[in-house]
Design an enzyme around this catalytic site. Structure first.
Site, PDB file in Angstrom:
ATOM      1  N   HIS A 138      -9.231  -2.735   0.770  1.00 48.02           N
ATOM      2  CA  HIS A 138     -10.483  -2.447   0.074  1.00 48.02           C
ATOM      3  C   HIS A 138     -10.720  -3.382  -1.107  1.00 48.02           C
ATOM      4  CE1 HIS A 138     -10.397   1.979   1.675  1.00 48.02           C
ATOM      5  NE2 HIS A 138     -10.606   1.084   2.613  1.00 48.02           N
ATOM      6  N   PHE A 384      -3.804   3.590   3.476  1.00 50.62           N
ATOM      7  CA  PHE A 384      -3.357   2.398   2.757  1.00 50.62           C
ATOM      8  C   PHE A 384      -4.500   1.579   2.171  1.00 50.62           C
ATOM      9  CE2 PHE A 384      -0.631   2.901   6.676  1.00 50.62           C
ATOM     10  CZ  PHE A 384       0.249   3.781   6.066  1.00 50.62           C
ATOM     11  N   CYS A 385      -5.559   2.250   1.756  1.00 49.41           N
ATOM     12  CA  CYS A 385      -6.736   1.558   1.198  1.00 49.41           C
ATOM     13  C   CYS A 385      -7.206   0.447   2.121  1.00 49.41           C
ATOM     14  CB  CYS A 385      -6.429   1.020  -0.194  1.00 49.41           C
ATOM     15  SG  CYS A 385      -6.179   2.322  -1.422  1.00 49.41           S
ATOM     16  N   ALA A 386      -7.130   0.736   3.414  1.00 54.71           N
ATOM     17  CA  ALA A 386      -7.648  -0.174   4.445  1.00 54.71           C
ATOM     18  C   ALA A 386      -8.189   0.699   5.561  1.00 54.71           C
ATOM     19  CB  ALA A 386      -6.550  -1.110   4.943  1.00 54.71           C
ATOM     20  N   CYS A 404      -7.317   7.907   1.971  1.00 48.67           N
ATOM     21  CA  CYS A 404      -6.263   7.064   1.429  1.00 48.67           C
ATOM     22  C   CYS A 404      -5.344   7.860   0.510  1.00 48.67           C
ATOM     23  CB  CYS A 404      -6.881   5.904   0.659  1.00 48.67           C
ATOM     24  SG  CYS A 404      -5.729   4.634   0.187  1.00 48.67           S
TER      25      CYS A 404
END
Length: 475
Positions: A138, A384-386, A404
């Site tokens: 992100h 995982f902020c993805a 997340c």
């Protein structure tokens, strides 16, 4: 002794120790013990390097040696201020050398990779078009709010990534400015991206490229000139350096032509009142233009110390040892049919020490909690902020639950999340061996303790677990 001489002495105070590359590099916390819910204590296995790597002991020692000499930089007449200024600017030069910066490149100290990419987003020329793959963290995916953004679908091979970018760039307006943002190594799969080829594609179509090296720089040498990228961004806390600093390094023109990222002292060269009562400002044209306020001198110095430590340890040895750890983990997980390792480019793709997986029949938060509570192993679970990447890898629909770092499902229930194990230069063999053994035992035997959901996290249920343990003991 001059301030510059003292700064150099402080910087080299602990350089006499030559790390043994056959062994893990010494890091803080390597002897910390943690309690287990099943009783007793165990040395903590920190396997969450992709989030924050433990600080190298060398970095900590260097910072401790400097700390008594700390002073405010750039405008102080005092001895400690001059010394700290020298140290700060020497740190900038050390980072530039570590990254192989070209003549004319600037090194700007920021708070993190996220801050670096938001800084770059803030200085984009008007009407700039940004191209970014949905596979990005992100920090790379979200900063471009004032630009025209083209989000590219997840490629399934490195060649597909290059072709996808080339097609997108060929369709753009060739007369406007353009920027490509790409990761060097995925924070989800650990897979290396074809950065040099993507840079060539970008430049062939008149675009510039920024490399998110947050996961690459701690594991591999990163050379801005060799990769032919325009900017590199990374974070100190992933490079074995604490204190909340990051770096944006690369071309100076867009940085020098834009308004400062932050307006304030340090960014301004002169400020004068006009006759009409207003204010005229002349901004710096150096890196200081985007470093307003009192900079994080210790954070910048810790990054420089980490750059020196990794360089002196020898990246060839570090990479070779990490490959051995990767092989241990991958072979161990391959022996558990219930485990599915997530990958974009396939099993043979080169990667760093970042591996994400799911386990059939397990909620990811439950599995991660059991690893921690019963084995003393710290991993990460979630998206995982993805989010777009993990959803793509799991073949999910956008409305499935999962966010997340805060799974919603209870233990035993499926949720849209994965488990990530990550390691690096400070990881002992025993930590990855314990991890592999723990995965096999949890899958075959189940958790030995009861767990419940609390504030969105799976945690040991102390009362129920203790009762169950007592019942098992009595039986």
């Amino acid at each position: 002794m001059s301030a510059s001489t003292v700064a150099t002495a402080v910087a080299t105070d602990s350089e006499s120790a030559d790390p043994c590359c056959a062994e893990p590099l010494p890091v803080l916390g390597r002897d910390v013990t943690v309690p287990l819910v099943t009783g007793g204590e165990v040395t903590y296995a920190a396997l969450d390097y992709a989030a924050s790597a433990p600080a190298l002991q060398r970095v900590w020692d260097d910072v401790a040696a400097y700390a008594p000499y700390y002073g405010s930089v750039h405008r102080g007449a005092g001895y400690l201020s001059q010394l700290s200024t020298d140290l700060f600017e020497n740190s900038r030069r050390t980072v530039a050398e570590f990254l192989g910066c070209r003549e004319g490149d600037q090194v700007v100290f920021t708070r993190s990779t996220t801050d670096s990419l938001n800084l770059l987003a803030a200085v984009l020329p008007a009407d700039c078009q940004v191209f970014v793959f949905e596979t990005e963290h992100h920090a790379s995916l979200l900063p471009w709010r004032d630009a025209r953004v083209t989000y590219l679908n997840a490629p399934r091979t490195p060649g597909d990534a290059v072709r996808t970018l080339e097609r997108a760039l060929a369709d753009r307006d060739p007369y406007g400015p353009a920027l490509v943002c790409v990761t060097g190594a995925s924070n989800v799969t650990g897979e290396l991206w074809p950065v040099r080829e993507l840079a060539a594609a970008a430049h062939a179509h008149g675009a510039r490229i920024v490399l998110d090296a947050a996961q690459l720089a701690p594991h591999h040498p990163v050379d801005i000139a060799e990769l032919d990228v325009d900017w590199i961004a990374f974070s100190g806390h992933k490079l074995y350096a604490p204190f909340g600093s990051g770096v944006l390094a690369g071309r100076a023109d867009w940085l020098g032509e834009a308004e400062p990222y932050l307006a304030g002292g340090g960014a301004s060269r002169t400020v004068t009142r006009r006759a009409d009562g207003g204010v005229d400002v002349e901004w710096h044209d150096t890196a200081a233009r985007h470093e307003a306020g009192s900079p994080n001198v210790i954070g910048a110095y810790s990054i420089a110390a980490a750059c020196k430590a990794l360089t002196e340890a020898g990246f060839d040895s570090l990479v070779a040892r990490e490959r051995q750890l990767i092989q241990k983990v991958r072979e161990g997980l391959a022996g558990v049919p219930e485990v599915r390792v997530l990958s974009l480019f396939g099993d043979d793709a080169p990667r760093v020490g970042v591996i994400s997986f799911v386990v059939d029949g397990w909620n990811s938060s439950h599995f991660a909690a059991a690893l921690s509570a019963e084995y003393g192993i710290g991993v990460r679970d979630g998206l995982f902020c993805a989010h777009p990447l993990v959803r793509t890898l799991l073949g999910s629909t956008p409305d499935e639950p999962g966010e997340c770092g805060a799974p919603e499902a209870a233990p035993g229930e499926r949720s849209l999340n994965a488990i990530r194990v990550s390691f690096g230069a400070g990881t002992p063999d025993e930590h990855v061996e314990r991890f592999v053994r723990a995965v096999k035992e949890l899958v075959s035997d189940g958790a030995r303790w009861s767990y419940r959901t609390e504030d969105g996290r799976c945690v040991p249920d102390t009362a129920a677990g203790a009762a169950a343990d007592a019942e098992a003991t009595a039986a």
